[in-house]
Design an enzyme around this catalytic site. Structure first.
Site, PDB file in Angstrom:
ATOM      1  N   TRP A  20      37.788  47.730 122.126  1.00  0.00           N
ATOM      2  CA  TRP A  20      36.936  47.071 121.120  1.00  0.00           C
ATOM      3  C   TRP A  20      35.649  46.594 121.758  1.00  0.00           C
ATOM      4  CZ3 TRP A  20      38.119  49.021 116.931  1.00  0.00           C
ATOM      5  CH2 TRP A  20      39.446  49.183 116.526  1.00  0.00           C
ATOM      6  N   LYS A  29      44.389  39.686 110.744  1.00  0.00           N
ATOM      7  CA  LYS A  29      45.385  39.423 111.796  1.00  0.00           C
ATOM      8  C   LYS A  29      45.963  38.019 111.603  1.00  0.00           C
ATOM      9  CE  LYS A  29      42.825  42.607 114.638  1.00  0.00           C
ATOM     10  NZ  LYS A  29      43.701  43.761 114.649  1.00  0.00           N
ATOM     11  N   ASP A  58      34.051  37.898 120.024  1.00  0.00           N
ATOM     12  CA  ASP A  58      34.924  38.569 119.052  1.00  0.00           C
ATOM     13  C   ASP A  58      36.312  37.934 119.186  1.00  0.00           C
ATOM     14  OD1 ASP A  58      36.603  40.192 117.610  1.00  0.00           O
ATOM     15  OD2 ASP A  58      36.013  42.071 118.579  1.00  0.00           O
TER      16      ASP A  58
HETATM   17  C1  LIG Z   1      39.514  42.444 118.817  1.00  0.00           C
HETATM   18  C2  LIG Z   1      39.144  43.394 117.719  1.00  0.00           C
HETATM   19  N1  LIG Z   1      37.849  43.550 117.402  1.00  0.00           N
HETATM   20  C3  LIG Z   1      37.462  44.398 116.434  1.00  0.00           C
HETATM   21  C4  LIG Z   1      38.375  45.141 115.725  1.00  0.00           C
HETATM   22  C5  LIG Z   1      37.879  46.133 114.696  1.00  0.00           C
HETATM   23  O1  LIG Z   1      38.030  45.654 113.425  1.00  0.00           O
HETATM   24  P1  LIG Z   1      37.754  46.629 112.155  1.00  0.00           P
HETATM   25  O2  LIG Z   1      38.853  47.634 112.124  1.00  0.00           O
HETATM   26  O3  LIG Z   1      37.784  45.671 111.017  1.00  0.00           O
HETATM   27  O4  LIG Z   1      36.413  47.244 112.374  1.00  0.00           O
HETATM   28  C6  LIG Z   1      39.735  44.999 116.000  1.00  0.00           C
HETATM   29  C7  LIG Z   1      40.725  45.768 115.231  1.00  0.00           C
HETATM   30  O5  LIG Z   1      41.905  45.720 115.430  1.00  0.00           O
HETATM   31  C8  LIG Z   1      40.126  44.106 117.041  1.00  0.00           C
HETATM   32  O6  LIG Z   1      41.416  43.967 117.365  1.00  0.00           O
END
Ligand SMILES: Cc1ncc(COP(=O)(O)O)c(C=O)c1O
Length: 360
Positions: free
Chosen positions: A105, A197, A173
């Site tokens: 991510w 989550k 994030d």
């Molecule tokens: C830490 C983290 N950031 C970003 C995301 C991406 O989120 P999205 O699927 O809503 O773009 C996730 C998805 O699991 C994640 O675990």
């Protein structure tokens, strides 16, 4: 075999929500309060929804211990939209944005930022298959646009124990560990988390930013992508995702009632028990560096692929679903978000033990 008449969903997201939240959400789908209509059909600029919005924003600030220096936004587009919006808004010409590459991510966030300006990756644990956290340098050039971190790496099962103190705007994030423990949110200039989550269904993303960040926005942006416009319009610049925001509010109320300290104590106990069993059990092992292990996503392996596959099936037959590791890494992943109870974890451990007995 172990008797269970309920399904425990250990998915990494969309994840299990507290049963009472699901119950209240279901009732609101039939009829919201005294509105005479479903929550799915209430107007996003009407009083019912504006009250939901206001309460949710106040609760976020209260739970995070933040004052009115911060703005709370509910946006759409998930984590990836923030990967793009953050550099679009804050990475101006002549500046550099710093990133820590602690997993897929984080590296996706880096790839998005590179589309908009200079990016420097200060450290990465890619060479260690992201099974440990990279170092975060304590001194960072002060003309940096910001430093971006991922506090919990959902795919690899690593988690920052504490946010660093840095003298550039810190952007985090927190998608997979927000509200899971006490966090000093005031260290952040901006943090964001997808709802699916620890908060609610997919479709809403929480963004909290310090008001002084707004004056740093120089680019001409489409209003929907501009934090200043989103703040001005109180998150209803366009048709807001009413239902995910409402369910998030229900979860925030649940978190407040339980208390973050209790939630943290429970999460610590759940994770400690599970890691201890992974270590004890002769069929499993955990490759993640001890000090960096996540309380939210416990990632581990079977001693071979056959054991992993057999265990996934065995767990499924015994009511424990979605424990397969992310497709990038394989193995097993058991997500222990706030809605997973200590009893759920004890039950899962009993399933692991029963499986071990069945193989000897
Ligand atoms: C830490 C983290 N950031 C970003 C995301 C991406 O989120 P999205 O699927 O809503 O773009 C996730 C998805 O699991 C994640 O675990």
């Amino acid at each position: 075999m172990i008797a269970s008449n309920k399904i425990i969903n250990f998915n990494a997201g969309p994840a299990a929500l507290p049963q009472e939240v699901v119950q209240q959400a279901a009732e609101a789908v039939l009829q919201y309060a005294d509105s005479g209509t479903s929550i799915l059909s209430i107007h996003h600029r009407g009083k019912y929804f504006l009250d939901i919005l206001e309460e949710s924003k106040q609760l976020v600030k209260e739970l995070c211990g933040l004052n009115d220096d911060y703005e709370v936004l509910w946006l759409q587009g998930g984590g990836r939209m923030q990967f793009a919006m953050i550099p679009m808004n804050f990475l101006n010409e002549g500046q550099t944005a710093y990133y820590i590459d602690s997993g897929s991510w984080a590296s996706d966030a880096i790839a998005h930022a590179q589309l908009y300006g200079n990016v420097q990756v200060l450290s990465s644990s890619k060479d260690h298959n992201y099974q440990q956290l990279p170092e975060i340098p304590s001194t960072i050039t002060s003309n940096a646009a910001y430093l971006h971190l991922t506090s919990n790496n959902t795919i690899y099962g690593t988690q920052l124990q504490e946010l660093p103190t840095v003298d550039v705007p810190l952007v985090v994030d927190m998608s997979s560990d927000i509200f899971s423990k006490r966090i000093d949110y005031s260290k952040c200039s901006l943090f964001y988390a997808v709802a699916q989550k620890n908060m609610g269904p997919a479709g809403a993303t929480l963004v909290v930013l310090r008001k002084d960040m707004l004056s740093r926005i120089k680019r001409q942006l489409a209003p929907i992508l501009d934090f200043k416009k989103q703040v001005e319009k109180n998150s209803v610049l366009n048709t807001a995702p009413v239902f995910p925001i409402y369910v998030s509010l229900l979860t925030l109320r649940w978190i407040k009632e339980k208390g973050i300290e209790q939630i943290e104590a429970d999460n610590r106990q759940k994770a400690d028990l599970l890691y201890a069993e992974v270590q004890r059990n002769t069929l499993f092992n955990c490759q993640v560096e001890d000090k960096d292990r996540s309380m939210m996503n416990v990632c581990f392996n079977g001693i071979d692929k056959t054991i992993e596959e057999a265990f996934i099936n065995f767990a499924q037959e015994n009511g424990c679903t979605n424990i397969k590791g992310h497709r990038y890494v394989g193995g097993l992943r058991v997500s222990l978000y706030n809605a997973i109870s200590l009893e759920d974890v004890k039950y899962f451990i009993a399933v692991m033990q029963e499986f071990e007995l069945s193989r000897h």
